[in-house]
Write a protein that holds these residues in place. Structure first.
Motif, PDB file in Angstrom:
ATOM      1  N   LYS A 141       0.844  -1.200   0.000  1.00  0.00           N
ATOM      2  CA  LYS A 141       0.000   0.000   0.000  1.00  0.00           C
ATOM      3  C   LYS A 141       0.877   1.245   0.000  1.00  0.00           C
ATOM      4  CE  LYS A 141      -3.972  -1.889   2.569  1.00  0.00           C
ATOM      5  NZ  LYS A 141      -4.815  -1.723   3.781  1.00  0.00           N
ATOM      6  N   ILE A 142       0.454   2.248  -0.764  1.00  0.00           N
ATOM      7  CA  ILE A 142       1.128   3.549  -0.744  1.00  0.00           C
ATOM      8  C   ILE A 142       0.149   4.584  -1.294  1.00  0.00           C
ATOM      9  CG2 ILE A 142       2.169   3.272  -3.048  1.00  0.00           C
ATOM     10  CD1 ILE A 142       4.627   4.816  -1.961  1.00  0.00           C
ATOM     11  N   ILE A 143       0.272   5.804  -0.806  1.00  0.00           N
ATOM     12  CA  ILE A 143      -0.596   6.881  -1.286  1.00  0.00           C
ATOM     13  C   ILE A 143       0.257   8.091  -1.649  1.00  0.00           C
ATOM     14  CG2 ILE A 143      -1.043   7.657   1.087  1.00  0.00           C
ATOM     15  CD1 ILE A 143      -3.839   8.552   0.090  1.00  0.00           C
ATOM     16  N   ARG A 177       6.675  18.223   1.966  1.00  0.00           N
ATOM     17  CA  ARG A 177       6.884  17.304   0.848  1.00  0.00           C
ATOM     18  C   ARG A 177       7.749  16.124   1.283  1.00  0.00           C
ATOM     19  NH1 ARG A 177       5.095  22.323  -0.299  1.00  0.00           N
ATOM     20  NH2 ARG A 177       4.771  22.765  -2.501  1.00  0.00           N
ATOM     21  N   GLY A 178       7.722  15.085   0.445  1.00  0.00           N
ATOM     22  CA  GLY A 178       8.595  13.947   0.658  1.00  0.00           C
ATOM     23  C   GLY A 178       7.877  12.737   1.222  1.00  0.00           C
ATOM     24  N   LEU A 179       8.675  11.750   1.625  1.00  0.00           N
ATOM     25  CA  LEU A 179       8.149  10.486   2.152  1.00  0.00           C
ATOM     26  C   LEU A 179       7.837  10.606   3.633  1.00  0.00           C
ATOM     27  CD1 LEU A 179       7.622   7.379   1.924  1.00  0.00           C
ATOM     28  CD2 LEU A 179      10.059   7.069   2.462  1.00  0.00           C
ATOM     29  N   MET A 180       6.629  10.216   3.984  1.00  0.00           N
ATOM     30  CA  MET A 180       6.190  10.124   5.373  1.00  0.00           C
ATOM     31  C   MET A 180       5.431   8.810   5.513  1.00  0.00           C
ATOM     32  SD  MET A 180       5.006  14.114   5.898  1.00  0.00           S
ATOM     33  CE  MET A 180       4.632  14.372   4.151  1.00  0.00           C
ATOM     34  N   PHE A 181       4.969   8.539   6.735  1.00  0.00           N
ATOM     35  CA  PHE A 181       4.222   7.313   6.977  1.00  0.00           C
ATOM     36  C   PHE A 181       3.010   7.615   7.853  1.00  0.00           C
ATOM     37  CE2 PHE A 181       8.513   6.007   6.043  1.00  0.00           C
ATOM     38  CZ  PHE A 181       8.359   4.868   5.258  1.00  0.00           C
ATOM     39  N   ALA A 182       1.951   6.846   7.641  1.00  0.00           N
ATOM     40  CA  ALA A 182       0.768   6.989   8.491  1.00  0.00           C
ATOM     41  C   ALA A 182       1.136   6.595   9.921  1.00  0.00           C
ATOM     42  CB  ALA A 182      -0.374   6.116   7.970  1.00  0.00           C
ATOM     43  N   ASN A 183       0.678   7.398  10.867  1.00  0.00           N
ATOM     44  CA  ASN A 183       0.970   7.139  12.276  1.00  0.00           C
ATOM     45  C   ASN A 183      -0.288   6.634  12.983  1.00  0.00           C
ATOM     46  OD1 ASN A 183       3.660   8.042  11.934  1.00  0.00           O
ATOM     47  ND2 ASN A 183       3.004  10.162  12.183  1.00  0.00           N
ATOM     48  N   TRP A 184      -0.947   7.524  13.687  1.00  0.00           N
ATOM     49  CA  TRP A 184      -2.155   7.159  14.422  1.00  0.00           C
ATOM     50  C   TRP A 184      -3.414   7.640  13.699  1.00  0.00           C
ATOM     51  CZ3 TRP A 184      -4.688  11.656  15.570  1.00  0.00           C
ATOM     52  CH2 TRP A 184      -3.911  12.824  15.670  1.00  0.00           C
ATOM     53  N   LYS A 185      -4.533   7.049  14.077  1.00  0.00           N
ATOM     54  CA  LYS A 185      -5.825   7.426  13.501  1.00  0.00           C
ATOM     55  C   LYS A 185      -6.760   7.894  14.622  1.00  0.00           C
ATOM     56  CE  LYS A 185      -5.932   3.563  10.160  1.00  0.00           C
ATOM     57  NZ  LYS A 185      -6.810   2.493   9.646  1.00  0.00           N
ATOM     58  N   LYS A 186      -7.680   8.738  14.247  1.00  0.00           N
ATOM     59  CA  LYS A 186      -8.751   9.112  15.173  1.00  0.00           C
ATOM     60  C   LYS A 186      -9.981   9.451  14.341  1.00  0.00           C
ATOM     61  CE  LYS A 186      -9.602  11.560  19.469  1.00  0.00           C
ATOM     62  NZ  LYS A 186      -9.054  12.514  20.470  1.00  0.00           N
ATOM     63  N   PRO A 260       3.049   4.054   3.754  1.00  0.00           N
ATOM     64  CA  PRO A 260       3.870   5.159   3.224  1.00  0.00           C
ATOM     65  C   PRO A 260       3.045   6.186   2.456  1.00  0.00           C
ATOM     66  CG  PRO A 260       4.216   3.155   1.944  1.00  0.00           C
ATOM     67  CD  PRO A 260       3.365   2.765   3.112  1.00  0.00           C
ATOM     68  N   VAL A 261       3.468   7.440   2.572  1.00  0.00           N
ATOM     69  CA  VAL A 261       2.799   8.570   1.933  1.00  0.00           C
ATOM     70  C   VAL A 261       3.862   9.450   1.295  1.00  0.00           C
ATOM     71  CG1 VAL A 261       1.245  10.537   2.279  1.00  0.00           C
ATOM     72  CG2 VAL A 261       1.097   8.553   3.812  1.00  0.00           C
ATOM     73  N   ILE A 262       3.655   9.840   0.049  1.00  0.00           N
ATOM     74  CA  ILE A 262       4.578  10.768  -0.607  1.00  0.00           C
ATOM     75  C   ILE A 262       3.802  11.989  -1.088  1.00  0.00           C
ATOM     76  CG2 ILE A 262       6.112  11.157  -2.569  1.00  0.00           C
ATOM     77  CD1 ILE A 262       6.992   8.270  -2.404  1.00  0.00           C
ATOM     78  N   VAL A 263       4.192  13.155  -0.599  1.00  0.00           N
ATOM     79  CA  VAL A 263       3.631  14.433  -1.053  1.00  0.00           C
ATOM     80  C   VAL A 263       4.670  15.068  -1.975  1.00  0.00           C
ATOM     81  CG1 VAL A 263       2.717  16.679  -0.349  1.00  0.00           C
ATOM     82  CG2 VAL A 263       2.405  14.684   1.148  1.00  0.00           C
ATOM     83  N   PHE A 264       4.240  15.538  -3.135  1.00  0.00           N
ATOM     84  CA  PHE A 264       5.236  15.999  -4.108  1.00  0.00           C
ATOM     85  C   PHE A 264       4.734  17.170  -4.951  1.00  0.00           C
ATOM     86  CE2 PHE A 264       2.612  12.959  -6.359  1.00  0.00           C
ATOM     87  CZ  PHE A 264       2.516  13.456  -7.655  1.00  0.00           C
TER      88      PHE A 264
END
Length: 327
Positions: A141-143, A177-186, A260-264
């Protein structure tokens, strides 16, 4: 007398096999040619089924979409909106607004809307993202969030499963921007900027900066305070879809990262909105495979490393849980 009858019967049986056995053998030979052995038939059937199953996973080529402009003159905006409301059904309006990065609450902001000549409630017919990315085949999975076209795209093992509109951080509070990752949800978070701002289906992607994706207004341009705004249906879908981080038992530190999440990219601040170009070129917003690979390749090792670690920890915890149900 009895011996004579037995002798005659034996001769008849011999004649039977003498004349009919070649015929039966020849018939069986012909039948074998027409019907291969059962293993060969099974292999052929399995191959055919495999081919059918693989075809199910092949997305059909996107239809050629043409766009026209629906203009709301400043001095006749109300009457133009009446025409728009009468001309298009509620579902069609939702499609059109999404393609123009608007939600129904902000419909009044419309000045020029891009209208597709074909309606697709899934929005997949209009996707600016590549339908498949071979470089992501091992990534579960990636967004991606694109600043230039204000859109997100979700992939599973290299296959685009969903895309939609977003509103990223405004110019003075841009999304990292760049690579980040999902942490917690609410399911319902409260904004740290203003306690009156309710953020449904919030998924944090930068804990220290308080950045996450969630449902909130889509006004047709980047307007958030660094977060990634989504339509409610999209926010709800992503909330269920994304994997969270895992923490130590006391919650003091991170063991594994989530999805993983990439904002660009960058937005054309003060210029023409990217989707306004669709009337002249229906592929104006399309992101090429090459462009996506340029984003992916520098981050792929890290993404796969984190995925492998998360899978190992998940398997270990499931094993412990199975051994000790009270744990």
């Amino acid at each position: 007398m009895l011996n004579t009858i037995i002798s005659i019967t034996v001769r008849k049986i011999n004649y039977f096999f003498y004349f009919l056995l070649p015929i039966i053998s020849f018939s069986l030979l012909i039948q074998c040619k027409k019907n291969p052995d059962l293993n060969a038939v099974s292999q052929k059937d399995d191959l055919g089924q495999s081919q059918k199953d693989s075809l199910k996973n092949v997305e059909p080529e996107k239809p050629a979409i043409k766009y026209s402009s629906f203009i709301f003159p400043k001095n006749k905006k109300d009457s133009a909106m009446t025409v728009f409301n009468e001309k298009y059904s509620g579902e069609e309006q939702d499609i059109i607004l999404a393609l123009n990065r608007l939600d129904s609450k902000n419909k009044w902001r419309a000045d020029t809307l891009m209208i597709p000549d074909q309606m697709d409630s899934t929005l997949m017919a209009y996707s600016p993202f590549p339908s498949t990315l071979e470089s992501l085949k091992e990534v579960k999975k990636i967004i991606f969030f694109s600043y230039p076209i204000q859109a997100f795209g979700m992939y599973e093992n290299g296959r685009l499963v969903k895309w939609g509109p977003t509103s990223l951080g405004k110019k003075s509070a841009q999304t990292k921007r760049g690579l980040m990752f999902a942490n917690w949800k609410k399911e319902l978070a409260i904004s740290t900027v203003d306690s009156d701002w309710k953020l449904p289906y919030n998924v944090n992607i930068h804990n220290k900066l308080g950045i996450g994706w969630h449902q909130y207004d889509l006004p047709g341009f980047p307007a958030s305070h660094s977060c990634l705004r989504l339509l409610e249906a999209d926010a709800k879908f992503l909330y269920s879809w994304a994997e969270q981080w895992t923490l130590t038992k006391g919650g003091g530190s991170v063991v594994t990262n989530g999805t993983p999440v990439i904002v660009f990219g960058d937005y054309n601040w003060g210029g023409k909105k990217a989707w306004r170009n669709l009337a002249d070129n229906s592929k104006a917003n399309d992101i090429s495979v090459e462009e996506m690979n340029e984003l992916i390749q520098p981050n792929l090792d890290k993404i796969l490393e984190e995925q492998k670690k998360a899978e190992a920890v998940k398997a270990e915890r499931q094993s412990i849980s199975a051994d000790d149900p009270q744990n």
